[in-house]
Design a protein around this motif. Structure first.
Motif, short mmCIF file in Angstrom:
data_model
loop_
_atom_site.label_atom_id
_atom_site.label_comp_id
_atom_site.label_asym_id
_atom_site.label_seq_id
_atom_site.Cartn_x
_atom_site.Cartn_y
_atom_site.Cartn_z
N ARG A 124 0.84 -1.21 0.00
CA ARG A 124 0.00 0.00 0.00
C ARG A 124 0.87 1.26 0.00
NH1 ARG A 124 -4.01 0.48 -2.41
NH2 ARG A 124 -2.80 -1.05 -3.57
N LEU A 125 2.00 1.21 0.70
CA LEU A 125 2.92 2.36 0.72
C LEU A 125 3.40 2.68 -0.69
CD1 LEU A 125 4.82 4.39 2.23
CD2 LEU A 125 6.49 2.53 2.30
N TYR A 204 2.66 3.76 7.56
CA TYR A 204 1.33 4.37 7.66
C TYR A 204 1.42 5.88 7.84
CZ TYR A 204 -1.25 0.01 7.57
OH TYR A 204 -1.81 -1.18 7.17
N ILE A 205 2.47 6.36 8.48
CA ILE A 205 2.66 7.81 8.57
C ILE A 205 2.88 8.39 7.18
CG2 ILE A 205 4.23 9.62 9.37
CD1 ILE A 205 4.65 7.97 11.91
N LYS A 206 3.72 7.74 6.36
CA LYS A 206 3.96 8.20 4.99
C LYS A 206 2.68 8.13 4.15
CE LYS A 206 7.52 8.82 3.21
NZ LYS A 206 8.27 10.05 2.88
N ILE A 207 1.94 7.05 4.30
CA ILE A 207 0.69 6.90 3.54
C ILE A 207 -0.30 7.98 3.92
CG2 ILE A 207 -1.33 5.40 3.23
CD1 ILE A 207 0.56 3.00 3.49
N TRP A 208 -0.45 8.21 5.20
CA TRP A 208 -1.42 9.20 5.66
C TRP A 208 -1.03 10.60 5.19
CZ3 TRP A 208 -5.85 7.49 7.28
CH2 TRP A 208 -6.76 8.38 7.84
N GLN A 209 0.25 10.91 5.22
CA GLN A 209 0.70 12.21 4.73
C GLN A 209 0.40 12.36 3.24
OE1 GLN A 209 4.86 12.16 5.81
NE2 GLN A 209 4.49 13.06 7.84
N VAL A 241 -6.86 1.81 3.11
CA VAL A 241 -5.84 2.14 4.10
C VAL A 241 -6.45 2.18 5.50
CG1 VAL A 241 -4.28 3.95 4.90
CG2 VAL A 241 -4.34 3.34 2.49
N GLN A 242 -7.63 2.74 5.64
CA GLN A 242 -8.30 2.77 6.94
C GLN A 242 -8.55 1.36 7.46
OE1 GLN A 242 -11.79 5.11 6.19
NE2 GLN A 242 -10.75 7.08 6.45
N MET A 243 -8.97 0.46 6.58
CA MET A 243 -9.21 -0.92 6.98
C MET A 243 -7.92 -1.58 7.44
SD MET A 243 -10.71 -4.09 4.70
CE MET A 243 -9.19 -4.21 3.72
N LEU A 244 -6.84 -1.41 6.67
CA LEU A 244 -5.56 -2.03 7.02
C LEU A 244 -4.96 -1.37 8.26
CD1 LEU A 244 -4.01 -2.49 3.47
CD2 LEU A 244 -5.08 -4.23 4.92
#
Length: 356
Positions: A124-125, A204-209, A241-244
């Motif tokens: 996902r990233l 997940y920090i990178k994905i959320w950003q 992403v929210q699910m994972l």
């Protein structure tokens, strides 16, 4: 390896083996294990039957479900196998020490599940933050390689598990020096928990950003991000992403107590017995059985796919359409019959009037 209680102690398992199978804690373990088997089997069937779920991310999720299914099944088997009396044969007794009392294969599958969760997060990233590299490194072939590596690495991490577990005075113990046991405990904590935790947190920090930046760019004049297709794709990615992320948080909640207890035990800060590990191990097992419920709760496609399993291959929408169509046909037929009767009555009245 998360069940490291036998590594540093010389406790004998005979007392545990002598207890009744139908103790409350054993019943809970068996029930939880069966729920894990059934739930993860339903995830695998749903992905295999529903074409819209057959993408790269869901292939990783299917692999994770298979691994969690194996973990749940091995957990149930371990509850039953611990009731067997110790064998007099040295080879069989060593096998019982490593596989039954130490849970070697179970912890291999658990560690494989952890590494597959890391693989899903990295997929996902790259898909969201590095899309060009994603097309290069995350083909079907590389996905298969990643899944295979997630099973090979646990055997490398736990390579000394069957070698250094020995029988001493009827007890299954880990043979090693105090300093060696300390180093081994720290290595296991880092390789099985800390490294995956840090990697997934960073990812997940990178994905959320990246998602936050993409959302802020939507609707800007002249921006390509304002296209409806792009907006829909962005929302779909955010939901996945929210699910994972919920799966990741569940992993942290379920495994942190066990990991901290094992770490304290291995470095000599506390001396813990198997009975004290029981409750936190049940919490850890919840990680393997919770994922199917998270998928069903957070993803409509999974909910529809699970419903299809109980509708004998027909989707709920199809069943609803067929029911609605049948009701409409029945309504039209009733209306037509009523119209015909009304027309007949009118014709009869007109005939009587003309004859009069």
């Amino acid at each position: 390896m998360r069940d490291s209680a036998n590594i540093t102690t010389g406790q004998t398992p005979t007392a545990e083996a002598a207890t009744s199978l139908w103790q409350p804690i054993n019943i809970v373990q068996i029930l939880f294990g069966c729920v894990g088997v059934i739930g993860n089997a339903m995830v695998c069937l749903t992905i295999s039957r529903k074409k819209s779920l057959q993408n790269l991310t869901n292939r990783f999720i299917a692999s994770l479900a298979i691994t969690d299914l194996i973990s749940s099944a091995l957990w149930v088997l371990s509850v039953f196998s611990r009731r067997f009396p110790p064998s007099d044969n040295p080879s069989v007794r060593h096998f019982q020490c490593v596989v039954v009392e130490g849970g070697y294969l179970f912890w291999i599958s658990i560690l494989a599940s952890t590494y597959q969760l890391v693989a899903i997060t990295l997929e996902r990233l790259f898909a969201i933050v590095y899309p060009v590299r994603h097309r290069i490194f995350f083909s079907r072939r590389w996905a298969a390689v990643g899944i295979a590596a997630s099973w090979i690495l646990p055997f490398a991490v736990l390579a000394n598990f069957p070698i250094f577990h020995k029988m001493v005075d009827g007890a299954c113990v880990y043979i090693g020096t105090q300093s060696g046991i300390l180093v081994h405990g720290l290595f296991l904590f880092c390789a099985t928990y800390l490294a995956p935790l840090v990697t997934m947190t960073w990812a997940y920090i990178k994905i959320w950003q990246s998602l936050k930046i993409g959302r802020s760019q939507q609707g800007e004049p002249g921006s390509s991000h304002s296209a409806p297709e792009t907006d829909h794709r962005h929302r779909a990615r955010r939901k996945v992403v929210q699910m994972l992320l919920i799966v990741f948080v569940t992993f942290v909640v379920c495994w942190t107590p066990d990991q901290l207890m094992v770490l304290m035990h291995n470095i000599g800060l506390a001396t813990l017995t198997m009975s004290q590990f029981g409750p936190v191990q049940i919490l850890a097992l919840c990680n393997s059985i919770s994922n199917p419920f998270i998928y069903a709760f957070k993803n409509k496609q999974y909910r529809d796919g699970i419903r299809e399993l109980f509708c004998f291959g027909h989707s709920p929408a199809q069943v609803g359409v067929e029911s609605t169509t049948s009701q409409r046909e029945q309504t039209h037929t009733t209306a037509a019959t009523s119209t015909g009767l009304h027309h007949t009555v009118e014709t009869g009245l007109a005939t009587v009037a003309s004859s009069t």
